[in-house]
Scaffold this active site. Structure first.
Site, PDB file in Angstrom:
ATOM      1  CG  HIS A 303      -1.690  -1.365   1.263  1.00 30.61           C
ATOM      2  ND1 HIS A 303      -2.755  -1.706   0.464  1.00 30.61           N
ATOM      3  CD2 HIS A 303      -1.419  -2.476   2.015  1.00 30.61           C
ATOM      4  CE1 HIS A 303      -3.139  -2.960   0.737  1.00 30.61           C
ATOM      5  NE2 HIS A 303      -2.338  -3.443   1.674  1.00 30.61           N
ATOM      6  CD  GLU A 435      -2.245 -10.126   4.428  1.00 29.80           C
ATOM      7  OE1 GLU A 435      -2.192  -9.188   5.249  1.00 29.80           O
ATOM      8  OE2 GLU A 435      -2.827 -10.051   3.330  1.00 29.80           O
TER       9      GLU A 435
END
Ligand SMILES: [Zn+2]
Length: 471
Positions: A303, A435
């Protein structure tokens, strides 16, 4: 696959048909789609973690960010205007919270239900997403599952695209600028021959990129019109204060990058494919990246800038957490004599998913690792997981990273799994996406923002990379 006018027009009719079909096919209630069991979204045969569809007035609504980013679209959310922009700046699709009208370059499109925000997640009608993104869409009521199928690769267009104005046609697009490992990395869409010079009082290195202009991902990040200067912060570098960049000239179009130094230092500037490196290591006598048997590692903090990623239980932005971890990994890798590091981003910038993969491919990297934080509608969702796209190429890397990082977090072991995330699908070397934990889980969010926890995770990532690379 890009949004284009013709695609919009073609899909308008389909959209209407699908909207009518939706009225007959979808359940007749206003409720979460998860009334029976947990509902889910499956894209190309893979369940998208944390993406739960909801049913509102007979319309299935899906979290737009999760779905579009899986497909490699830029998604920009403007809180002030309540607008969601999908796609690149040349032909964006703009939706507005509470409005059933979406706008594109070719006109407006009606939605069955207006987009809404729930638990920091923006939902839009499934059929709309399907038709506008060219996805196959199937809703299976029995299992509360939405099935999405991305289209086959587009055939080459028979009509050549309209050429850009002639003085821009040969300009390279500068897609990302990052600094790590005492090395500036500039990524372009074609080879650029840089011109560099040094200036004193204060000391700085000036790099001009002839016949270059900023690409869409960089223009989204900041105002880079002629004369506007953007700054990339550089933390903890003994040599560099900051990096500035601007469009220095429009005719001929030239991008200028300035490295503000803390002291005069030698440097080595060279190209590697479409990448340009300005290497300050060893006072500029360092051989090109990957020389002498060094392994090239690309670290990709997920991101950035307009894309905050998942928003945590108390509002932590994923982009901030993963950059903090990524910079800690960078600091550790800098000390590894047998590893050369490239970061896809070293500040609050947003290289597109394609750019990130391209940086690694252009550098002929040995390993690519993308760092993320997870999110689910259920705040109880917890644990560490790692993904690979291609088992043959990347499962061993993913398994190794998962083993080390899960041991460091102590979170639930969700395993090493397959998923078609863009960055690990489009990279050609072993690649994985970790993650670390769930930002939507209060306890894990708090842990992931602790400095010592992040350091532990960073050490684990480095240990995993070293074990995998055998260095
Ligand atoms: Zn993420």
């Amino acid at each position: 696959m890009k949004f284009g006018n013709s695609a919009w027009q073609k899909t308008l009719g389909l959209c209407v048909i699908l909207m009518l079909a939706a009225l007959f096919l979808l359940p007749n209630a206003i409720k979460p789609a998860s009334a029976a069991a947990q509902s889910s979204i499956v894209l190309d045969g893979q369940m998208i973690d944390g993406a739960e569809p909801l049913v509102v007035k007979q319309t299935t609504m899906v979290p737009i960010r999760v779905v579009s980013q899986q497909l490699g679209y830029l998604v920009n959310w403007n809180q002030t205007s309540g607008q969601i922009t999908i796609g690149d700046s040349s032909s964006p699709l703009v939706l507005t919270i509470g409005s059933t009208t979406a706008n594109s370059a070719s006109g407006s499109v009606q939605l069955e239900q207006p987009p809404f925000v729930r638990a920091n997640t923006t939902y839009v009608p499934l059929r709309f997403v399907g038709s506008q993104m060219g996805l196959g869409v199937k809703w299976e009521q029995a299992s509360s599952t939405v099935y999405l199928q991305s289209p086959a690769p587009e055939p080459q267009p028979s009509v050549p695209p309209t050429p850009a104005p002639s003085d821009n046609v040969n300009n390279a697009s500068i897609d990302s600028i990052s600094f790590s490992d005492n090395r500036l990395t500039i990524s372009a869409n074609q080879a650029v021959t840089p011109k560099s010079s040094t200036l004193t009082a204060p000391d700085r290195i000036v790099v001009d990129l002839p016949s270059s202009a900023f690409g869409p991902a960089m223009l989204v990040n900041s105002n880079l019109s002629l004369g506007q200067v953007s700054t990339l912060t550089v933390e903890n570098s003994p040599l560099v204060k900051q990096v500035r960049y601007s469009l220095f000239s429009e005719s001929p179009s030239t991008v200028r990058v300035v490295i503000d130094l803390k002291q005069a230092v030698g440097y080595n500037i060279y190209n590697e494919g479409n990448l340009i490196f300005v290497d300050l290591n060893q006072q500029g006598t360092a051989p090109p990246i990957g020389s002498n048997g060094k392994k090239i590692v690309v670290i990709d903090p997920g991101h950035g800038y307009q894309d905050p990623g998942g928003i945590g239980f108390t509002g932590v932005k994923e982009k901030d957490m993963v950059l903090q971890v990524g910079l800690k990994v960078a600091a550790l890798l800098k000390q590894e004599p047998n590893i050369d590091l490239i970061m896809t981003r070293s500040g609050d910038t947003y290289p597109t998913l394609d750019d990130r993969a391209k940086i690694a491919n252009d550098a002929n990297a040995d390993v690519f690792l993308s760092i993320h934080g997870n999110k689910a509608a259920a705040t109880s969702a917890a644990g560490t997981e790692t993904y690979y796209a291609d088992a043959k190429r990347s499962k061993k890397l993913s398994d190794t990273i998962q083993k080390h990082v899960q041991a460091a977090t102590g979170f639930r072991d969700r395993g090493s799994k397959q998923a078609n995330f863009v960055v690990i699908r489009k990279t050609t070397m072993p690649g994985a996406l970790v993650e670390i934990g769930f930002l939507s889980n209060q306890a894990e969010e708090a842990m992931m923002m602790q400095d010592d926890f992040q350091q532990r995770v960073a050490l684990a990532i480095v240990a995993g990379l070293k074990e995998y690379l055998g260095v």
